[in-house]
Design a protein around this motif. Structure first.
Motif, PDB file in Angstrom:
ATOM      1  N   ARG A 104       0.656  -1.458   0.029  1.00 26.08           N
ATOM      2  CA  ARG A 104       0.231  -0.373   0.476  1.00 26.08           C
ATOM      3  C   ARG A 104       0.659   1.325   0.050  1.00 26.08           C
ATOM      4  N   ASN A 105       1.970   1.771   1.043  1.00 23.51           N
ATOM      5  CA  ASN A 105       2.460   2.388   0.526  1.00 23.51           C
ATOM      6  C   ASN A 105       4.193   2.798  -0.705  1.00 23.51           C
ATOM      7  N   PHE A 106       4.140   1.558  -1.446  1.00 18.68           N
ATOM      8  CA  PHE A 106       5.597   1.167  -2.303  1.00 18.68           C
ATOM      9  C   PHE A 106       4.260   2.365  -3.357  1.00 18.68           C
ATOM     10  N   HIS A 107       4.982   3.313  -4.150  1.00 13.52           N
ATOM     11  CA  HIS A 107       5.191   3.825  -4.918  1.00 13.52           C
ATOM     12  C   HIS A 107       6.521   4.034  -5.336  1.00 13.52           C
ATOM     13  N   SER A 108       6.160   4.525  -7.651  1.00 12.73           N
ATOM     14  CA  SER A 108       7.708   4.692  -8.006  1.00 12.73           C
ATOM     15  C   SER A 108       7.853   6.514  -7.670  1.00 12.73           C
ATOM     16  N   SER A 109       9.816   6.235  -7.953  1.00 12.14           N
ATOM     17  CA  SER A 109      10.068   7.515  -7.321  1.00 12.14           C
ATOM     18  C   SER A 109      10.316   7.796  -8.783  1.00 12.14           C
ATOM     19  N   LEU A 110       9.862   6.618  -9.194  1.00 16.55           N
ATOM     20  CA  LEU A 110      10.732   7.685 -11.358  1.00 16.55           C
ATOM     21  C   LEU A 110      10.038   8.051 -12.325  1.00 16.55           C
ATOM     22  N   LYS A 111       9.627   9.085 -12.568  1.00 16.96           N
ATOM     23  CA  LYS A 111       8.868   9.357 -12.965  1.00 16.96           C
ATOM     24  C   LYS A 111       9.507  10.271 -14.944  1.00 16.96           C
ATOM     25  N   THR A 112       9.665   9.231 -16.121  1.00 15.82           N
ATOM     26  CA  THR A 112      10.791   9.884 -17.025  1.00 15.82           C
ATOM     27  C   THR A 112       9.612   9.451 -18.377  1.00 15.82           C
ATOM     28  N   THR A 113      10.173  10.793 -18.990  1.00 16.64           N
ATOM     29  CA  THR A 113       8.809  10.707 -20.530  1.00 16.64           C
ATOM     30  C   THR A 113      10.342  10.528 -21.690  1.00 16.64           C
ATOM     31  N   PHE A 114      10.264   9.757 -22.350  1.00 14.09           N
ATOM     32  CA  PHE A 114      11.559   9.580 -23.660  1.00 14.09           C
ATOM     33  C   PHE A 114      10.291  10.214 -25.162  1.00 14.09           C
ATOM     34  N   LYS A 115      11.230  10.810 -25.976  1.00 16.00           N
ATOM     35  CA  LYS A 115      10.642  11.654 -27.224  1.00 16.00           C
ATOM     36  C   LYS A 115       9.966  10.684 -28.398  1.00 16.00           C
ATOM     37  N   ALA A 116      10.591   9.684 -27.718  1.00 16.22           N
ATOM     38  CA  ALA A 116      10.643   8.066 -29.094  1.00 16.22           C
ATOM     39  C   ALA A 116      10.707   7.222 -28.078  1.00 16.22           C
ATOM     40  N   HIS A 117      10.544   5.408 -28.308  1.00 21.45           N
ATOM     41  CA  HIS A 117       9.535   4.535 -27.881  1.00 21.45           C
ATOM     42  C   HIS A 117      11.249   3.917 -27.678  1.00 21.45           C
ATOM     43  N   CYS A 118      10.985   3.115 -26.568  1.00 24.26           N
ATOM     44  CA  CYS A 118      12.026   2.238 -26.097  1.00 24.26           C
ATOM     45  C   CYS A 118      12.735   1.087 -27.251  1.00 24.26           C
ATOM     46  N   THR A 119      13.544   1.225 -27.430  1.00 29.10           N
ATOM     47  CA  THR A 119      13.913   0.080 -28.790  1.00 29.10           C
ATOM     48  C   THR A 119      14.912  -0.720 -28.107  1.00 29.10           C
ATOM     49  N   SER A 120      15.573  -0.658 -26.513  1.00 30.91           N
ATOM     50  CA  SER A 120      16.551  -1.311 -25.968  1.00 30.91           C
ATOM     51  C   SER A 120      15.919  -1.038 -24.413  1.00 30.91           C
ATOM     52  N   LEU A 121      17.057  -2.074 -23.318  1.00 30.30           N
ATOM     53  CA  LEU A 121      17.393  -1.754 -22.353  1.00 30.30           C
ATOM     54  C   LEU A 121      18.533  -2.932 -21.964  1.00 30.30           C
ATOM     55  N   ASP A 122      19.450  -2.700 -21.008  1.00 32.41           N
ATOM     56  CA  ASP A 122      20.430  -3.373 -20.811  1.00 32.41           C
ATOM     57  C   ASP A 122      20.577  -2.753 -19.056  1.00 32.41           C
ATOM     58  N   TYR A 123      21.153  -3.864 -18.564  1.00 33.22           N
ATOM     59  CA  TYR A 123      21.421  -3.487 -17.446  1.00 33.22           C
ATOM     60  C   TYR A 123      23.380  -3.703 -17.745  1.00 33.22           C
ATOM     61  N   ASN A 124      23.984  -3.099 -17.205  1.00 33.22           N
ATOM     62  CA  ASN A 124      25.728  -2.678 -16.378  1.00 33.22           C
ATOM     63  C   ASN A 124      25.286  -4.291 -15.567  1.00 33.22           C
ATOM     64  N   PRO A 125      26.894  -5.072 -16.002  1.00 36.36           N
ATOM     65  CA  PRO A 125      26.736  -6.279 -14.651  1.00 36.36           C
ATOM     66  C   PRO A 125      27.789  -5.697 -13.987  1.00 36.36           C
ATOM     67  N   VAL A 126      28.576  -4.783 -13.921  1.00 33.20           N
ATOM     68  CA  VAL A 126      28.816  -4.302 -13.213  1.00 33.20           C
ATOM     69  C   VAL A 126      28.591  -3.414 -11.503  1.00 33.20           C
ATOM     70  N   SER A 127      28.698  -2.944 -10.412  1.00 33.64           N
ATOM     71  CA  SER A 127      28.389  -2.344  -9.248  1.00 33.64           C
ATOM     72  C   SER A 127      28.552  -0.710 -10.552  1.00 33.64           C
ATOM     73  N   PRO A 128      27.680   0.063 -10.160  1.00 33.33           N
ATOM     74  CA  PRO A 128      26.400  -0.164  -9.706  1.00 33.33           C
ATOM     75  C   PRO A 128      24.633  -0.298 -10.634  1.00 33.33           C
ATOM     76  N   PHE A 129      25.411  -0.539 -11.473  1.00 34.41           N
ATOM     77  CA  PHE A 129      24.414  -1.943 -11.905  1.00 34.41           C
ATOM     78  C   PHE A 129      23.734  -0.900 -13.447  1.00 34.41           C
ATOM     79  N   ASP A 130      24.277   0.425 -13.401  1.00 38.10           N
ATOM     80  CA  ASP A 130      23.398   1.567 -14.325  1.00 38.10           C
ATOM     81  C   ASP A 130      23.029   1.117 -15.524  1.00 38.10           C
ATOM     82  N   LEU A 131      21.623   1.257 -15.655  1.00 39.15           N
ATOM     83  CA  LEU A 131      20.898   1.436 -16.916  1.00 39.15           C
ATOM     84  C   LEU A 131      21.020   1.917 -18.608  1.00 39.15           C
ATOM     85  N   ALA A 132      20.824   1.601 -19.611  1.00 43.32           N
ATOM     86  CA  ALA A 132      21.079   1.502 -21.083  1.00 43.32           C
ATOM     87  C   ALA A 132      19.808   1.630 -21.496  1.00 43.32           C
ATOM     88  N   VAL A 133      19.324   2.626 -21.686  1.00 45.32           N
ATOM     89  CA  VAL A 133      18.335   2.774 -22.376  1.00 45.32           C
ATOM     90  C   VAL A 133      18.145   3.128 -23.825  1.00 45.32           C
TER      91      VAL A 133
END
Length: 118
Positions: free
Chosen positions: A26-55
């Motif tokens: 009930r208390n869970f909510h998303s703290s990040l709202k991001t809009t992009f100008k085009a649709h997302c074609t790929s997502l990939d996580y960095n396998p090394v810490s801090p595990f960044d996300l490539a969108v």
């Protein structure tokens, strides 16, 4: 033609459960709202810490922080729509291609293009 109103059945209100799991969700909510100008074609996580996300979206590959989700940098040297932004196993290189078939390999920390393949 005339319609007659019907009366619906009264139903009791659902009981609210108060176990720890239900209060967590009930208390869970998303703290990040991001809009992009085009649709997302790929997502990939960095396998090394801090595990960044490539969108990969539109003409850019956006690099988002693994801890807070904020944008770290954007790779925007694509002339067409970008596809398949992927990290190397050690997380130091980022590769992405465009619609023309040109693949660029960049350093993930400095945005320097190391190689371009056609």
């Amino acid at each position: 033609m005339e319609f007659l109103r019907t009366s619906g059945k009264k139903r009791p209100a659902p009981e609210k459960s108060s176990n720890p799991e239900s209060s967590y969700w009930r208390n869970f909510h998303s703290s990040l709202k991001t809009t992009f100008k085009a649709h997302c074609t790929s997502l990939d996580y960095n396998p090394v810490s801090p595990f960044d996300l490539a969108v990969t979206s539109g003409h850019k590959i956006h690099l988002r922080g693994g801890k807070d989700g904020s944008e770290i940098r954007a790779f925007s040297r694509f002339h067409e729509v970008a596809y398949s932004g992927k990290f190397r196993k050690d997380g130091n290189l980022l590769a992405g291609g465009d619609h023309k078939g040109i693949v660029s390999v960049s350093d993930a920390t400095t945005k320097v293009i190391l190689r371009s393949y056609e």
